[in-house]
Design an enzyme around this catalytic site. Structure first.
Site, mmCIF file in Angstrom:
data_model
loop_
_atom_site.group_PDB
_atom_site.id
_atom_site.type_symbol
_atom_site.label_atom_id
_atom_site.label_comp_id
_atom_site.label_asym_id
_atom_site.label_seq_id
_atom_site.Cartn_x
_atom_site.Cartn_y
_atom_site.Cartn_z
ATOM 1 N N LEU A 125 0.830 -1.202 0.000
ATOM 2 C CA LEU A 125 0.000 0.000 0.000
ATOM 3 C C LEU A 125 0.869 1.259 0.000
ATOM 4 O O LEU A 125 0.651 2.175 -0.786
ATOM 5 C CB LEU A 125 -0.920 -0.017 1.241
ATOM 6 C CG LEU A 125 -1.746 1.245 1.507
ATOM 7 C CD1 LEU A 125 -2.798 1.438 0.428
ATOM 8 C CD2 LEU A 125 -2.450 1.148 2.875
ATOM 9 N N SER A 132 0.823 7.490 5.442
ATOM 10 C CA SER A 132 -0.415 7.672 6.211
ATOM 11 C C SER A 132 -1.573 8.076 5.302
ATOM 12 O O SER A 132 -2.702 7.626 5.469
ATOM 13 C CB SER A 132 -0.200 8.762 7.267
ATOM 14 O OG SER A 132 0.737 8.338 8.221
ATOM 15 N N TRP A 156 8.775 0.503 1.708
ATOM 16 C CA TRP A 156 8.739 -0.119 3.044
ATOM 17 C C TRP A 156 7.879 -1.383 3.058
ATOM 18 O O TRP A 156 7.042 -1.583 3.962
ATOM 19 C CB TRP A 156 8.186 0.871 4.095
ATOM 20 C CG TRP A 156 8.833 2.205 4.030
ATOM 21 C CD1 TRP A 156 10.145 2.488 4.271
ATOM 22 C CD2 TRP A 156 8.206 3.457 3.694
ATOM 23 N NE1 TRP A 156 10.373 3.829 4.088
ATOM 24 C CE2 TRP A 156 9.197 4.444 3.742
ATOM 25 C CE3 TRP A 156 6.906 3.822 3.356
ATOM 26 C CZ2 TRP A 156 8.936 5.778 3.465
ATOM 27 C CZ3 TRP A 156 6.641 5.149 3.077
ATOM 28 C CH2 TRP A 156 7.647 6.114 3.141
ATOM 29 N N GLY A 339 20.503 -1.660 33.104
ATOM 30 C CA GLY A 339 21.635 -0.734 33.193
ATOM 31 C C GLY A 339 22.588 -0.927 32.021
ATOM 32 O O GLY A 339 22.155 -1.103 30.883
ATOM 33 N N GLU A 363 1.407 -0.294 9.704
ATOM 34 C CA GLU A 363 -0.044 -0.538 9.681
ATOM 35 C C GLU A 363 -0.807 0.611 10.344
ATOM 36 O O GLU A 363 -1.805 0.402 11.041
ATOM 37 C CB GLU A 363 -0.357 -1.922 10.260
ATOM 38 C CG GLU A 363 0.358 -2.987 9.422
ATOM 39 C CD GLU A 363 -0.174 -4.386 9.524
ATOM 40 O OE1 GLU A 363 -1.329 -4.554 9.937
ATOM 41 O OE2 GLU A 363 0.564 -5.311 9.166
HETATM 42 N N1 CAA Z 1 -13.094 -0.162 7.134
HETATM 43 C C1 CAA Z 1 -13.949 0.005 6.097
HETATM 44 N N2 CAA Z 1 -14.019 1.139 5.373
HETATM 45 C C2 CAA Z 1 -13.197 2.143 5.713
HETATM 46 C C3 CAA Z 1 -12.291 2.072 6.787
HETATM 47 C C4 CAA Z 1 -12.264 0.838 7.514
HETATM 48 N N3 CAA Z 1 -11.420 0.650 8.521
HETATM 49 N N4 CAA Z 1 -11.625 3.224 6.872
HETATM 50 C C5 CAA Z 1 -12.091 4.034 5.906
HETATM 51 N N5 CAA Z 1 -13.034 3.375 5.200
HETATM 52 C C6 CAA Z 1 -13.834 3.870 4.081
HETATM 53 C C7 CAA Z 1 -14.629 5.112 4.482
HETATM 54 O O1 CAA Z 1 -15.867 4.742 5.073
HETATM 55 C C8 CAA Z 1 -14.801 5.821 3.151
HETATM 56 O O2 CAA Z 1 -15.841 5.196 2.426
HETATM 57 P P1 CAA Z 1 -17.284 5.948 2.176
HETATM 58 O O3 CAA Z 1 -16.950 7.234 1.490
HETATM 59 O O4 CAA Z 1 -18.033 4.979 1.338
HETATM 60 O O5 CAA Z 1 -17.862 6.157 3.529
HETATM 61 C C9 CAA Z 1 -13.526 5.497 2.422
HETATM 62 O O6 CAA Z 1 -12.984 4.318 3.023
HETATM 63 C C10 CAA Z 1 -12.513 6.622 2.487
HETATM 64 O O7 CAA Z 1 -12.202 6.784 3.833
HETATM 65 P P2 CAA Z 1 -11.761 8.163 4.475
HETATM 66 O O8 CAA Z 1 -12.565 9.291 3.914
HETATM 67 O O9 CAA Z 1 -11.790 7.968 5.939
HETATM 68 O O10 CAA Z 1 -10.273 8.320 3.918
HETATM 69 P P3 CAA Z 1 -9.085 9.224 4.444
HETATM 70 O O11 CAA Z 1 -8.326 9.721 3.285
HETATM 71 O O12 CAA Z 1 -9.597 10.223 5.439
HETATM 72 O O13 CAA Z 1 -8.097 8.154 5.142
HETATM 73 C C11 CAA Z 1 -7.157 6.896 6.928
HETATM 74 C C12 CAA Z 1 -8.421 7.395 6.202
HETATM 75 C C13 CAA Z 1 -7.701 6.239 8.182
HETATM 76 C C14 CAA Z 1 -6.228 8.023 7.308
HETATM 77 C C15 CAA Z 1 -6.434 5.897 6.023
HETATM 78 O O14 CAA Z 1 -5.832 6.535 4.921
HETATM 79 C C16 CAA Z 1 -5.373 5.086 6.752
HETATM 80 O O15 CAA Z 1 -5.701 4.121 7.442
HETATM 81 N N6 CAA Z 1 -4.077 5.444 6.601
HETATM 82 C C17 CAA Z 1 -2.980 4.647 7.120
HETATM 83 C C18 CAA Z 1 -2.567 3.618 6.131
HETATM 84 C C19 CAA Z 1 -1.765 2.537 6.737
HETATM 85 O O16 CAA Z 1 -2.146 1.935 7.727
HETATM 86 N N7 CAA Z 1 -0.632 2.226 6.095
HETATM 87 C C20 CAA Z 1 0.165 1.155 6.503
HETATM 88 C C21 CAA Z 1 0.734 0.450 5.333
HETATM 89 S S1 CAA Z 1 0.545 -1.283 5.335
HETATM 90 C C22 CAA Z 1 1.772 -1.898 6.313
HETATM 91 O O17 CAA Z 1 2.388 -1.233 7.099
HETATM 92 C C23 CAA Z 1 1.961 -3.355 6.147
HETATM 93 C C24 CAA Z 1 3.301 -3.862 6.537
HETATM 94 O O18 CAA Z 1 4.151 -4.016 5.699
HETATM 95 C C25 CAA Z 1 3.560 -4.265 7.924
#
Ligand code: CAA
Length: 380
Positions: A125, A132, A156, A339, A363
């Protein structure tokens, strides 16, 4: 905490503990030092069913619940957080994502080798400019009728080189914003797929983290997960479960560091007595113990909610936020109790302190968890 765990789950926990002590502990310091991927250990984890814990046995999985999976990750993380994140990404992001939203053909082709540990999966992703802010995907999947042409860079990526099956999030219709994003299953052998250099990390150094480059990679349309434009929701839904795995990892790191510090405090003498007899040390142990118990309740609650089919967006974010803070705080205090010995590698706690930090970043950072939690508690 026994009231939450069944007899079968206790046996799974014990099996994971035995595996971690027998197979992960030997060489854990060297693997961290040399950034060495635990090839043999991961193979054994596959044989034990740890790579596809929640997958239906019809697809080669163990058919267990989320709490059993959490207990396994917790035990592995007490000793080796690098091995546990390899398993966590494979289980809760890749296997769960394909099993829950994939087609029967995708499950048959990809889930089985992932669930048995014959192949390792990665979840792609993050991008150089979309960590973020996950909706800002620059990687493009251009629709060419019966296939997509994929171009872009991911950053990453855990299991970046060791994986051979990748879930890639990419934009198909930029004008539609997040509703134009797709999730594609991409095979490593695809022409145009390139694995970038390995990241030289602060912690979880036994796991391999890479950037990935896609240059006109042809992906058949049957490899798209779900409907056209479902990719962002797919990523968010999958990450909610993934956060339970990382919360369990954080919990395990905290417990591992605490147990070592407690033992050391009961052996090491200063001012004529074991340092555990000094109130300065006792108070640290009390805080560690209490915070770990609180974190465990949050992590198990999130797992239970997922198993009971409830909405776990809030509980998974709270579990990750709190458990990762407890991991960091506990590991820092463990080094303090040790320590000078805490600062050298052979006592393990310095590695745990370095490993703990990533649980507050991947995540979803702690700040992202707070954003998710605030939205959930304030929504009507
Ligand atoms: N479950 C279901 N739907 C979800 C949701 C969830 N947890 N979170 C958001 N949505 C839906 C929303 O309902 C919305 O849909 P509708 O318009 O139909 O209602 C749509 O998705 C868009 O959501 P937002 O408007 O909330 O989007 P946003 O731009 O404000 O972003 C955020 C939300 C929470 C900040 C999100 O971008 C996020 O989680 N960011 C962090 C990403 C992340 O965790 N990255 C880690 C990478 S993976 C990793 O690290 C793996 C590894 O290698 C270990």
């Amino acid at each position: 905490m026994d009231f939450l765990i069944s007899e079968e789950q206790k046996m799974i926990k014990q099996a994971a503990k035995d595996f971690a002590e027998l197979e992960l502990l030997p060489g854990v310091i060297e693997r961290d030092e040399n950034q060495e991927f635990p090839v043999e250990q991961v193979k054994k984890m596959g044989e034990l069913g740890f790579m596809g814990m929640m997958v239906d046995p019809n697809f080669g999985g163990s058919g267990l619940d989320t709490l059993s999976y959490v207990l396994m990750i917790e035990e592995l993380s007490k000793i080796d957080a690098s091995s546990s994140v390899i398993a966590s990404v494979n289980n809760s992001l890749v296997c769960w994502g394909i099993e829950t939203f994939g087609s029967e053909a995708q499950k048959e082709k990809y889930l089985r080798p992932l669930a048995t540990g014959q192949k390792i999966g990665a979840f792609c992703l993050s991008e150089p400019e979309a960590g973020s802010d996950a909706t800002s995907q620059k990687t493009m999947a251009v629709d060419k009728g019966d296939h997509y042409i994929l171009n872009g860079t991911k950053n990453w990526i855990t299991n970046g080189n060791s994986a051979s099956i990748y879930l890639v999030i990419a934009q198909t219709y930029p004008e539609k914003g997040y509703k134009g994003i797709n999730a594609l299953i991409v095979e490593k052998a695809s022409p145009g797929f390139e694995v970038g250099p390995k990241e030289n990390k602060l912690g979880i150094r036994g796991s391999d983290t890479h950037s990935l480059i896609f240059n006109d990679v042809k992906v058949p349309k049957e490899n798209r997960i779900g409907a056209d434009g479902f990719g962002f929701k797919f990523a968010m839904k999958t990450l909610s479960g993934g956060r339970i795995g990382i919360a369990a990892q954080a919990l395990g790191i905290a417990e591992g560091a605490y147990e070592l510090a407690k033992k050391y405090a009961q052996e090491r003498k200063a001012f004529g007595t074991e340092i555990a007899n000094h109130q300065a040390i006792r108070f640290k142990l009390v805080d560690m113990h209490t915070q770990i118990e609180a974190a465990r309740l949050l992590v198990y609650k999130a797992a239970k909610e997922k198993d009971e089919g409830k909405d776990y967006v809030l509980s998974s974010a709270m579990a990750k936020l709190y458990a990762s803070k407890v991991a960091m705080d506990t590991a820092v205090e463990a080094v303090q109790i040790f320590g000078g010995n805490g600062f050298v590698k052979e006592y393990h706690v310095e590695r745990m302190m370095r490993d703990a930090k990533i649980t507050q970043i991947y995540e979803g950072t702690s700040e992202i968890q707070k954003l998710v939690i605030s939205r959930e508690i304030l929504k009507k």
